[in-house]
Design an enzyme around this catalytic site. Structure first.
Site, PDB file in Angstrom:
ATOM      1  N   ASP A   9       0.877  -1.186   0.000  1.00  7.21           N
ATOM      2  CA  ASP A   9       0.000   0.000   0.000  1.00  7.21           C
ATOM      3  C   ASP A   9       0.908   1.227   0.000  1.00  7.21           C
ATOM      4  O   ASP A   9       2.113   1.132   0.244  1.00  7.21           O
ATOM      5  CB  ASP A   9      -0.905   0.004   1.244  1.00  7.21           C
ATOM      6  CG  ASP A   9      -1.802   1.242   1.310  1.00  7.21           C
ATOM      7  OD1 ASP A   9      -2.332   1.650   0.255  1.00  7.21           O
ATOM      8  OD2 ASP A   9      -1.954   1.828   2.397  1.00  7.21           O
ATOM      9  N   SER A  10       0.292   2.377  -0.224  1.00  6.83           N
ATOM     10  CA  SER A  10       1.037   3.635  -0.160  1.00  6.83           C
ATOM     11  C   SER A  10       1.487   3.938   1.270  1.00  6.83           C
ATOM     12  O   SER A  10       2.216   4.898   1.476  1.00  6.83           O
ATOM     13  CB  SER A  10       0.144   4.770  -0.637  1.00  6.83           C
ATOM     14  OG  SER A  10      -0.940   4.912   0.258  1.00  6.83           O
ATOM     15  N   TYR A  41      -0.653   8.389  -2.503  1.00  6.47           N
ATOM     16  CA  TYR A  41      -0.668   8.073  -3.923  1.00  6.47           C
ATOM     17  C   TYR A  41      -1.826   8.799  -4.615  1.00  6.47           C
ATOM     18  O   TYR A  41      -1.780   9.071  -5.798  1.00  6.47           O
ATOM     19  CB  TYR A  41      -0.899   6.565  -4.140  1.00  6.47           C
ATOM     20  CG  TYR A  41       0.288   5.657  -3.967  1.00  6.47           C
ATOM     21  CD1 TYR A  41       1.476   6.096  -3.385  1.00  6.47           C
ATOM     22  CD2 TYR A  41       0.228   4.339  -4.395  1.00  6.47           C
ATOM     23  CE1 TYR A  41       2.552   5.234  -3.222  1.00  6.47           C
ATOM     24  CE2 TYR A  41       1.298   3.472  -4.243  1.00  6.47           C
ATOM     25  CZ  TYR A  41       2.445   3.916  -3.661  1.00  6.47           C
ATOM     26  OH  TYR A  41       3.499   3.051  -3.508  1.00  6.47           O
ATOM     27  N   GLY A  42      -2.875   9.042  -3.849  1.00  3.13           N
ATOM     28  CA  GLY A  42      -4.123   9.556  -4.417  1.00  3.13           C
ATOM     29  C   GLY A  42      -4.002  10.878  -5.145  1.00  3.13           C
ATOM     30  O   GLY A  42      -4.843  11.224  -5.973  1.00  3.13           O
ATOM     31  N   CYS A  72      -4.521  -1.370  -1.926  1.00  2.00           N
ATOM     32  CA  CYS A  72      -4.626   0.068  -2.167  1.00  2.00           C
ATOM     33  C   CYS A  72      -5.585   0.269  -3.337  1.00  2.00           C
ATOM     34  O   CYS A  72      -5.324  -0.225  -4.444  1.00  2.00           O
ATOM     35  CB  CYS A  72      -3.240   0.602  -2.511  1.00  2.00           C
ATOM     36  SG  CYS A  72      -3.200   2.331  -2.990  1.00  2.00           S
ATOM     37  N   ASN A  73      -6.686   0.959  -3.096  1.00  2.00           N
ATOM     38  CA  ASN A  73      -7.659   1.215  -4.180  1.00  2.00           C
ATOM     39  C   ASN A  73      -7.021   2.039  -5.287  1.00  2.00           C
ATOM     40  O   ASN A  73      -7.271   1.814  -6.472  1.00  2.00           O
ATOM     41  CB  ASN A  73      -8.862   1.982  -3.644  1.00  2.00           C
ATOM     42  CG  ASN A  73      -9.719   1.174  -2.685  1.00  2.00           C
ATOM     43  OD1 ASN A  73     -10.757   0.666  -3.053  1.00  2.00           O
ATOM     44  ND2 ASN A  73      -9.270   1.039  -1.445  1.00  2.00           N
ATOM     45  N   THR A  74      -6.209   3.008  -4.904  1.00  2.00           N
ATOM     46  CA  THR A  74      -5.613   3.920  -5.882  1.00  2.00           C
ATOM     47  C   THR A  74      -4.668   3.159  -6.814  1.00  2.00           C
ATOM     48  O   THR A  74      -4.692   3.351  -8.038  1.00  2.00           O
ATOM     49  CB  THR A  74      -4.846   5.045  -5.157  1.00  2.00           C
ATOM     50  OG1 THR A  74      -5.682   5.578  -4.136  1.00  2.00           O
ATOM     51  CG2 THR A  74      -4.455   6.153  -6.106  1.00  2.00           C
ATOM     52  N   GLU A 150      -1.681   8.751   8.300  1.00  2.00           N
ATOM     53  CA  GLU A 150      -0.242   8.439   8.263  1.00  2.00           C
ATOM     54  C   GLU A 150       0.493   9.093   9.433  1.00  2.00           C
ATOM     55  O   GLU A 150       1.544   8.625   9.860  1.00  2.00           O
ATOM     56  CB  GLU A 150       0.378   8.919   6.939  1.00  2.00           C
ATOM     57  CG  GLU A 150       0.012   8.084   5.726  1.00  2.00           C
ATOM     58  CD  GLU A 150       0.709   6.725   5.691  1.00  2.00           C
ATOM     59  OE1 GLU A 150       1.886   6.649   6.056  1.00  2.00           O
ATOM     60  OE2 GLU A 150       0.045   5.739   5.322  1.00  2.00           O
ATOM     61  N   CYS A 182     -10.935   3.571   0.226  1.00  2.00           N
ATOM     62  CA  CYS A 182      -9.489   3.722   0.434  1.00  2.00           C
ATOM     63  C   CYS A 182      -9.151   2.868   1.648  1.00  2.00           C
ATOM     64  O   CYS A 182      -9.884   2.883   2.647  1.00  2.00           O
ATOM     65  CB  CYS A 182      -9.162   5.191   0.697  1.00  2.00           C
ATOM     66  SG  CYS A 182      -7.482   5.493   1.291  1.00  2.00           S
ATOM     67  N   THR A 183      -8.058   2.108   1.551  1.00  2.00           N
ATOM     68  CA  THR A 183      -7.757   1.153   2.634  1.00  2.00           C
ATOM     69  C   THR A 183      -7.307   1.834   3.927  1.00  2.00           C
ATOM     70  O   THR A 183      -7.216   1.181   4.964  1.00  2.00           O
ATOM     71  CB  THR A 183      -6.699   0.135   2.175  1.00  2.00           C
ATOM     72  OG1 THR A 183      -5.535   0.848   1.731  1.00  2.00           O
ATOM     73  CG2 THR A 183      -7.237  -0.737   1.065  1.00  2.00           C
ATOM     74  N   HIS A 184      -7.014   3.112   3.866  1.00  2.00           N
ATOM     75  CA  HIS A 184      -6.734   3.849   5.111  1.00  2.00           C
ATOM     76  C   HIS A 184      -8.015   4.095   5.921  1.00  2.00           C
ATOM     77  O   HIS A 184      -7.970   4.232   7.142  1.00  2.00           O
ATOM     78  CB  HIS A 184      -6.104   5.216   4.796  1.00  2.00           C
ATOM     79  CG  HIS A 184      -4.643   5.171   4.438  1.00  2.00           C
ATOM     80  ND1 HIS A 184      -4.189   4.629   3.271  1.00  2.00           N
ATOM     81  CD2 HIS A 184      -3.550   5.629   5.111  1.00  2.00           C
ATOM     82  CE1 HIS A 184      -2.864   4.746   3.220  1.00  2.00           C
ATOM     83  NE2 HIS A 184      -2.450   5.359   4.325  1.00  2.00           N
TER      84      HIS A 184
HETATM   85  N1  DGL Z   1      -4.648   3.439   0.832  1.00  2.00           N
HETATM   86  C1  DGL Z   1      -4.731   3.840  -0.513  1.00  2.00           C
HETATM   87  C2  DGL Z   1      -6.056   3.559  -1.178  1.00  2.00           C
HETATM   88  O1  DGL Z   1      -6.677   2.577  -0.841  1.00  2.00           O
HETATM   89  C3  DGL Z   1      -4.050   5.081  -0.988  1.00  2.00           C
HETATM   90  C4  DGL Z   1      -4.200   6.315  -0.255  1.00  2.00           C
HETATM   91  C5  DGL Z   1      -3.229   7.343  -0.768  1.00  2.00           C
HETATM   92  O2  DGL Z   1      -2.035   7.111  -0.641  1.00  2.00           O
HETATM   93  O3  DGL Z   1      -3.679   8.357  -1.289  1.00  2.00           O
HETATM   94  O4  DGL Z   1      -6.464   4.247  -2.054  1.00  2.00           O
END
Ligand code: DGL
Length: 259
Positions: A9-10, A41-42, A72-74, A150, A182-184
């Site tokens: 993941d990011s 990453y988004g 990570c969805n992104t 984060e 988003c996995t966060h």
């Molecule tokens: N956790 C990530 C997701 O599921 C990325 C979040 C990010 O880094 O912007 O999209």
């Protein structure tokens, strides 16, 4: 140690998926990369997201991963097609759970909270079109949320403020499902539950990803034997203590790695 399941993941967010994978597959060893030095990453371009996804994949393969979970969805929505075509292991991705939300909603209005990178991807748009016919999908970019998670500031005033700004317009439009894209964001569930009316269902895809990982391992004859004593190696290229605060367990080793 048996060859591990590689997960990236990011940053720390993908540990929400890692936890589901570990719970569903208790005999499997895992290798987790938190690319926190490059989060979020988004906000990056598709090309940057792709290059970071390739870098993470190469490292996970170098370290012997038998399968890769893009937690990570992104990264999934921008890079998984390329990864599947160019690397020799199975990939499991994660996308906003539009399908279960469309099935569940009674008001025919669902909210999706996700990153800009996910919401602007063609994979997300195709999925929405396919599964949300007759449903209004209200998209909201969660700008700033990943940075706070984060920095371990889930319970901060700033978080409350951002969430109120993002959620109120969706509530005004009568959504009854909120998809965490988003996995966060599963780490925000306690805060969201305090803020949202009781009739709103929060939907995330963590368990579904773990189930799919199990299926693919079974189909490819890659499951670890029940005698395997699992080990979990987690690497971050930023702050070890922060990653440690998201994961815990006797078989976990969290360390710094420059990648
Ligand atoms: N956790 C990530 C997701 O599921 C990325 C979040 C990010 O880094 O912007 O999209």
């Amino acid at each position: 140690m048996q060859t591990p399941i590689g997960i990236f993941d990011s940053g720390v967010g993908g540990t929400s998926i890692w936890k589901e994978v570990v719970k569903m597959l208790p005999h499997e060893s895992t290798l987790y990369l938190a690319d926190s030095a490059n989060a979020p990453y988004g906000e990056k371009s598709k090309e940057e997201i792709l290059n970071l996804s390739i870098k993470n994949t190469e490292l996970l393969l170098e370290k012997g991963s038998k399968i890769i979970v893009v937690a990570c969805n992104t990264a999934t929505t921008n890079a998984i097609d390329y990864l599947r075509e160019n690397f020799p292991v199975p990939f499991i991705g994660i996308e906003p759970a539009i399908k279960p939300a469309a099935f569940h909603t009674r008001t025919k209005k669902v909210g999706v909270l996700a990153t800009k990178g996910t919401l602007s991807s063609s994979l997300f748009h195709n999925t929405s079109k396919l599964f949300a016919e007759g449903i209004t999908v209200l998209e909201q970019e969660g700008k700033g949320l990943v940075e706070l998670i984060e920095a371990n500031q889930v319970y901060s005033h700033k978080m409350q403020e951002l969430l109120t700004t993002f959620l109120q317009p969706m509530l005004d439009q009568q959504i009854d499902c909120l998809v965490l894209g988003c996995t966060h964001y599963p780490y925000l569930i306690p805060v969201l539950k305090e803020m949202l009316p009781e009739n709103i269902t929060i939907i995330d895809s963590g368990e579904a990803v773990a189930r799919q990982t199990k299926t693919i391992l079974e189909q490819n004859g890659l499951l670890a034997p029940k005698t395997n004593r699992p080990k979990h190696m987690l690497y971050t290229n930023k702050n070890v203590d922060i990653l440690k605060s998201f994961v815990d367990g006797p078989d976990c080793e969290v360390s710094y790695l420059d990648f």
